[in-house]
Design a protein around this motif. Structure first.
Motif, PDB file in Angstrom:
ATOM      1  N   PHE A   1     -44.069  28.980  56.710  1.00  8.00           N
ATOM      2  CA  PHE A   1     -44.603  28.636  55.407  1.00  8.00           C
ATOM      3  C   PHE A   1     -43.781  29.290  54.298  1.00  8.00           C
ATOM      4  O   PHE A   1     -43.469  28.687  53.278  1.00  8.00           O
ATOM      5  N   CYS A   2     -43.408  30.521  54.506  1.00  8.35           N
ATOM      6  CA  CYS A   2     -42.603  31.200  53.488  1.00  8.35           C
ATOM      7  C   CYS A   2     -41.256  30.528  53.313  1.00  8.35           C
ATOM      8  O   CYS A   2     -40.782  30.323  52.182  1.00  8.35           O
ATOM      9  N   MET A   3     -40.646  30.157  54.427  1.00  6.45           N
ATOM     10  CA  MET A   3     -39.350  29.491  54.371  1.00  6.45           C
ATOM     11  C   MET A   3     -39.462  28.189  53.587  1.00  6.45           C
ATOM     12  O   MET A   3     -38.657  27.899  52.688  1.00  6.45           O
ATOM     13  N   ASP A   4     -40.509  27.445  53.900  1.00  2.00           N
ATOM     14  CA  ASP A   4     -40.711  26.158  53.240  1.00  2.00           C
ATOM     15  C   ASP A   4     -40.898  26.351  51.738  1.00  2.00           C
ATOM     16  O   ASP A   4     -40.330  25.641  50.908  1.00  2.00           O
ATOM     17  N   THR A   5     -41.713  27.378  51.424  1.00  2.38           N
ATOM     18  CA  THR A   5     -41.971  27.641  50.007  1.00  2.38           C
ATOM     19  C   THR A   5     -40.682  27.962  49.278  1.00  2.38           C
ATOM     20  O   THR A   5     -40.422  27.461  48.183  1.00  2.38           O
ATOM     21  N   ALA A   6     -39.887  28.820  49.887  1.00  2.00           N
ATOM     22  CA  ALA A   6     -38.636  29.214  49.225  1.00  2.00           C
ATOM     23  C   ALA A   6     -37.765  27.991  48.959  1.00  2.00           C
ATOM     24  O   ALA A   6     -37.256  27.788  47.832  1.00  2.00           O
ATOM     25  N   CYS A   7     -37.631  27.138  49.987  1.00  2.00           N
ATOM     26  CA  CYS A   7     -36.770  25.956  49.798  1.00  2.00           C
ATOM     27  C   CYS A   7     -37.317  25.081  48.686  1.00  2.00           C
ATOM     28  O   CYS A   7     -36.575  24.613  47.807  1.00  2.00           O
ATOM     29  N   VAL A   8     -38.612  24.879  48.724  1.00  2.00           N
ATOM     30  CA  VAL A   8     -39.180  23.970  47.717  1.00  2.00           C
ATOM     31  C   VAL A   8     -39.022  24.556  46.331  1.00  2.00           C
ATOM     32  O   VAL A   8     -38.792  23.825  45.357  1.00  2.00           O
ATOM     33  N   MET A   9     -39.139  25.900  46.223  1.00  2.00           N
ATOM     34  CA  MET A   9     -38.912  26.531  44.923  1.00  2.00           C
ATOM     35  C   MET A   9     -37.543  26.176  44.405  1.00  2.00           C
ATOM     36  O   MET A   9     -37.367  25.735  43.268  1.00  2.00           O
ATOM     37  N   ILE A  10     -36.565  26.402  45.251  1.00  2.00           N
ATOM     38  CA  ILE A  10     -35.179  26.130  44.839  1.00  2.00           C
ATOM     39  C   ILE A  10     -35.018  24.661  44.445  1.00  2.00           C
ATOM     40  O   ILE A  10     -34.422  24.348  43.400  1.00  2.00           O
ATOM     41  N   PHE A  11     -35.574  23.782  45.240  1.00  2.00           N
ATOM     42  CA  PHE A  11     -35.401  22.352  44.933  1.00  2.00           C
ATOM     43  C   PHE A  11     -36.086  21.987  43.622  1.00  2.00           C
ATOM     44  O   PHE A  11     -35.569  21.206  42.820  1.00  2.00           O
ATOM     45  N   THR A  12     -37.260  22.571  43.428  1.00  2.00           N
ATOM     46  CA  THR A  12     -37.973  22.252  42.187  1.00  2.00           C
ATOM     47  C   THR A  12     -37.191  22.731  40.977  1.00  2.00           C
ATOM     48  O   THR A  12     -37.037  21.999  39.994  1.00  2.00           O
ATOM     49  N   VAL A  13     -36.705  23.950  41.080  1.00  2.00           N
ATOM     50  CA  VAL A  13     -35.935  24.480  39.953  1.00  2.00           C
ATOM     51  C   VAL A  13     -34.713  23.606  39.689  1.00  2.00           C
ATOM     52  O   VAL A  13     -34.388  23.244  38.553  1.00  2.00           O
ATOM     53  N   GLU A  14     -34.053  23.236  40.758  1.00  2.00           N
ATOM     54  CA  GLU A  14     -32.867  22.399  40.595  1.00  2.00           C
ATOM     55  C   GLU A  14     -33.225  21.073  39.936  1.00  2.00           C
ATOM     56  O   GLU A  14     -32.560  20.606  39.007  1.00  2.00           O
ATOM     57  N   TYR A  15     -34.327  20.470  40.388  1.00  2.00           N
ATOM     58  CA  TYR A  15     -34.717  19.182  39.818  1.00  2.00           C
ATOM     59  C   TYR A  15     -35.036  19.323  38.334  1.00  2.00           C
ATOM     60  O   TYR A  15     -34.629  18.497  37.509  1.00  2.00           O
ATOM     61  N   LEU A  16     -35.745  20.392  38.000  1.00  2.00           N
ATOM     62  CA  LEU A  16     -36.115  20.550  36.590  1.00  2.00           C
ATOM     63  C   LEU A  16     -34.887  20.790  35.729  1.00  2.00           C
ATOM     64  O   LEU A  16     -34.787  20.294  34.608  1.00  2.00           O
ATOM     65  N   MET A  17     -33.958  21.549  36.265  1.00  2.00           N
ATOM     66  CA  MET A  17     -32.742  21.787  35.500  1.00  2.00           C
ATOM     67  C   MET A  17     -31.965  20.511  35.287  1.00  2.00           C
ATOM     68  O   MET A  17     -31.447  20.245  34.200  1.00  2.00           O
ATOM     69  N   ARG A  18     -31.885  19.682  36.314  1.00  2.00           N
ATOM     70  CA  ARG A  18     -31.176  18.412  36.155  1.00  2.00           C
ATOM     71  C   ARG A  18     -31.886  17.538  35.139  1.00  2.00           C
ATOM     72  O   ARG A  18     -31.261  16.871  34.321  1.00  2.00           O
ATOM     73  N   LEU A  19     -33.208  17.573  35.218  1.00  2.00           N
ATOM     74  CA  LEU A  19     -33.966  16.741  34.288  1.00  2.00           C
ATOM     75  C   LEU A  19     -33.710  17.179  32.856  1.00  2.00           C
ATOM     76  O   LEU A  19     -33.559  16.372  31.945  1.00  2.00           O
TER      77      LEU A  19
END
Lengths: 644, 231
Positions: A226-244
């Motif tokens: 669960f922690c691993m998944d959370t970390a990845c999703v955090m990174i992806f979310t941040v990346e998506y928001l930055m691109r947006l």
């Protein structure tokens, strides 16, 4: 007028003698063939290679450099030849165009050098003959794509004064532009890989536990995963928001494929957070986890090859569609046949036609699992035919897909097929317009009054000095806007008009007068009345000024007129500010004036829209520019009256 | 048990496939082999016609040597085989009259030029005809015109022949004319023509009547001179 038939113009003119005894009206004067030189040779020296041709050959296309007086700029007095400092090899094609009337594109020539030569000599490329046109267009398209690629490569040059937002966007799109971008690129790539591996490993059974069942790792080490998944999703979310944030057009970014993949990759996690551990929705929850695998598509930002594969599949959509369609047809046919063939046998697995689908697919793709096997002889025969045809059906579209992929891979771009079709239509339209020039050119000359004058001159002997006096001015105009060939052709058409006592008009005017003839039956709307109050507005907007001129009453529909007095019109080449219908007069001068359509025409019927009168010709070279310019505004007025 | 339906069908399919394979090997030829023999006949390549020598043509016509040379060059450019058939002639002539339909008149013209009636105009016919039209005397030109109108070459121009000619001339004008060409226009024109030409009111025009009337009409005489310097 086509080149070759220019040679037959003297013949056509001579044959016009057949009309003479029949004609009731005197014929117009023939155009002056002054400086009637004997056909002479011209020497064209192109970078040292001498080409010789007859002057008449070059005169066939008066709107090109060699056919017009523009070539005089290149005349060398001492050597008495025309010198061009251009490529002699390409010049061969250009000269052959004059000789044969067809322009060919030599394959070994570079497309841009050929285009330059054509532009120099004033020849439009649409005239290239059908034998060479496809090749020409293909090369041109390739070249354009290559140039576009070159331009894209130059995008690395960083323009100064970019805002933070633009910098970020550039960093995202081109990772090698700065170190930070590169770091970001690798970090995201790493996390994508981690996320995917996590998803995979999660399902591996991880050793036995005290219960008998083997438990997948995901359930054993729930917290860690669960922690691993959370970390990845955090990174992806941040990346998506930055691109947006950085995207120049947020709306377009949100619609793009990559962003949709991003969203799909991170959404299941959030949905899973929101949903409680409810029995009802756990099925749906499991499904959502499947979507996590879409994270692997995020790699396509990192891999060129993956993108190209995507393009290929998109561009081969029609071939893929065909493959699918033919496979479906074959499956249905064979499944049906197998079902009925196996119906007789007992304990047959072919319980229904849809059940036979499975057998057919497995056989046609040569998988052959063997879980369903025909037992009757007929079944076996059809089964073997099925597997043989399966190989064929699948093998056929595959090479097409492969070749597409390789082409895209090498060029990295693909022109749209639809654009090519549009260009073909545009090309044909351009050629048609330039050909319409011939039939319209005569009408233009009439309207511009470029003919030498009134028919009374036919009474006098045809010594040209007489017409020269009145027509020196005309001649200059004549030379500027029409060549001798064209003027002779127009004279021929004029003779035909005189023979039959009718005049050529263009389609639009014909429709107008046709309508008017129909409306003249209503006495209240006689043209004379309406032309007088024509100044008042009608429902159709008028943009031209009006001039009143005495108008004879039309006593009935148009009919053949008796010969009227010819009066030399006081204004020679006047501006055509009105359109003015004089139904009875046959004097050529009346052609110059037309009356506005009377108010009788309502808006609906005057949809005789903007005219075809307009663009007379093929490429206008500078020498023709003046005459056309002058004709231009005049035509504008003619056109606008009938436009709504 | 006997052969059932599907098995029959299967056997039929097998036989068909077998025949297809045999056909491939050329062992089993279908009946339609006789139709293909016609392909092997090559069409006769178009005959090339060489005109008579320059000197002879100079004798027969009133053109100078240089004029003949330039005429031949133009002619040969358009018709490399040296002969113009009627279709080509119609195409060429129609290009001068883009608005109307010049094919009928071209047909009459073709017959007027093709003096030996063999269906094609050679260079000699072409140049002899042109010589009459451009360098001939007025009488010769009028003769030529009469010959054009006289479709069946019997020496008389009837109303029907004249009507055919007139209709073809009006056809060349096309649809978009001002005023509109009505259907009666050609026949009215023919009536006027006959009124002028047919002196003895016998319904036909002979060559003598024709020449006599034309010589009296100034318009016609002048317009005959119109194309003197075309070449």
């Amino acid at each position: 007028m086509a080149a070759g038939v220019a040679a037959w113009l003297p013949f056509a003119r001579a044959a016009a003698i057949g009309w003479m005894p029949v004609a009731n009206l005197p014929m117009p004067v023939a155009p002056a063939g002054k400086n009637k030189r004997q056909d002479e040779m011209i020497i064209l020296n192109v970078s040292g290679r001498r080409f010789e041709t007859w002057r008449n050959t070059l005169d066939r296309y008066p709107d090109t450099l060699l056919g017009s007086s523009e070539k005089e700029f290149f005349y060398n007095e001492e050597t008495k030849e025309y010198f061009f400092d251009r490529d002699p090899d390409v010049f061969r094609s250009v000269l052959n165009f004059y000789r044969t009337g067809k322009l060919h594109y030599p394959r070994y020539e570079c497309i841009s050098s050929y285009d330059e030569e054509l532009a120099f000599f004033g020849i439009i490329s649409e005239i290239i003959g059908d034998c060479c046109y496809e090749e020409y267009k293909d090369r041109k398209r390739e070249n354009a794509e290559r140039l576009m690629d070159d331009q894209e490569d130059n995008k690395d040059a960083k323009p100064p004064n970019m805002t933070c937002r633009e910098t970020m966007w550039r960093a995202f799109e081109n990772p090698h532009t700065s170190t930070m971008a590169l770091v970001f690129y690798y970090v995201t790539g790493f996390f994508i890989a981690v996320s995917v591996i996590t998803n995979v490993v999660e399902t591996v059974p991880c050793g036995t536990s005290p219960n008998q069942k083997e438990v997948p790792c995901g359930e054993r080490y729930t917290v860690a995963f669960f922690c691993m998944d959370t970390a990845c999703v955090m990174i992806f979310t941040v990346e998506y928001l930055m691109r947006l944030f950085a995207a120049p057009s947020r709306y377009r970014f949100m619609r793009s494929v990559m962003s949709i993949i991003d969203v799909v990759a991170i959404l299941p996690y959030y949905i899973g957070l929101v949903m409680t551990d409810n029995e009802d929705v756990s099925g749906a929850f499991v499904t959502l986890r499947v979507f996590r695998v879409f994270r692997i598509f995020k790699f396509s930002r990192h891999s060129q090859g993956l993108r190209i594969l995507g393009y290929t599949l998109k561009s081969c959509a029609s071939e893929l569609g065909f493959l699918l369609f033919s496979l479906t047809m074959a499956i249905i046919i064979f499944a049906t046949v197998m079902f009925y063939a196996e119906k007789g046998s007992s304990s047959s697995k072919f319980t229904s036609i849809p059940a036979s689908f499975w057998y057919t697919i497995v056989t046609m793709t040569t998988l052959g699992y063997g879980d369903m096997v025909p037992k009757t002889i007929a079944g076996k025969i059809f089964g073997s035919i099925c597997s043989l045809s399966g190989v064929l059906v699948i093998a056929l579209p595959v090479p097409v897909i492969v070749s597409n992929f390789s082409r895209i891979y090498h060029q990295n771009q693909r022109a749209d097929k639809r654009r090519a079709q549009k260009m073909q239509k545009a090309r044909l339209a351009r050629i048609r317009i330039s050909k319409q020039g011939t039939s319209n050119a005569f009408l233009h000359s009439k309207r511009n009054g470029l003919f030498s004058e009134a028919p009374e001159f036919t009474q006098l002997p045809y010594k040209m000095n007489l017409s020269e006096q009145s027509s020196t001015e005309e001649d200059q105009r004549l030379n500027k806007s029409t060549s001798l060939l064209e003027s002779q052709h127009h004279h021929l058409l004029h003779c035909l008009e005189k023979t039959t006592n009718h005049e050529f008009v263009d389609q639009q005017y014909y429709q107008q007068s046709y309508l008017e003839a129909g409306l003249q039956n209503y006495p209240s709307r006689s043209p004379s009345l309406s032309s007088r109050d024509g100044v008042s507005g009608t429902c159709c907007t008028r943009r031209s000024k009006k001039q009143h001129a005495p108008l004879q009453n039309a006593s009935g529909p148009a009919h053949m007129q008796p010969l009227t007095q010819v009066h030399a019109h006081p204004r020679g080449l006047q501006e055509l500010s009105t359109i003015h219908i004089q139904p009875l007069s046959t004097s050529r001068s009346s052609l110059n004036m037309r009356v506005d359509e009377p108010a009788s025409l309502n808006c609906q019927s005057s949809q005789i829209t903007t005219a075809i009168i307009s663009i007379p010709t093929p490429p206008v070279t500078t020498s023709d520019g003046d005459a056309h310019l002058r004709a231009g505004p005049a035509h504008q007025n003619v056109v606008k009256v009938s436009a709504l | 048990m006997g052969i059932q339906g599907m098995e029959l069908f299967a056997i039929a399919v097998v036989i068909i496939l077998f025949m297809a394979v045999l056909k491939q090997f050329g062992i089993f030829e279908p009946m339609s082999s006789f139709e293909e023999s016609s392909d092997s006949d090559l069409e006769l390549s178009t005959v090339r016609h060489q005109p008579e020598g320059l000197d002879q043509l100079q004798l027969q016509t009133k053109f100078t040597r240089k004029e003949l040379q330039s005429l031949y060059r133009g002619f040969k450019n358009e018709c490399p085989s040296g002969m113009v058939d009627e279709e080509t002639f119609k195409t060429i002539y129609s290009q001068f009259f883009p608005q109307g339909d010049a094919t009928t008149y071209a047909h009459f013209l073709f017959n007027a030029f093709d003096m030996d009636r063999n269906g094609s105009i050679r260079f000699e016919d072409f140049v002899i005809g042109l010589s009459v039209l451009l360098r001939g005397s007025v009488t010769e030109k009028l003769n030529w015109a009469f010959n054009l109108y006289d479709i069946n070459k019997d020496g008389y121009v009837t109303k029907e022949e004249m009507l055919a000619i007139m209709t073809s001339i009006y056809d060349m004008m096309g649809r978009y004319t001002y005023p509109c060409v009505r259907d009666e226009a050609p026949s009215e024109h023919v009536d006027k023509f006959f009124q002028k030409m047919d002196k003895n009111r016998d319904g036909v025009v002979t060559i003598e009547e024709f020449i006599e009337t034309c010589q009296k009409d100034e318009n016609i005489m002048n317009s005959m001179q119109l194309f003197e310097n075309v070449i």
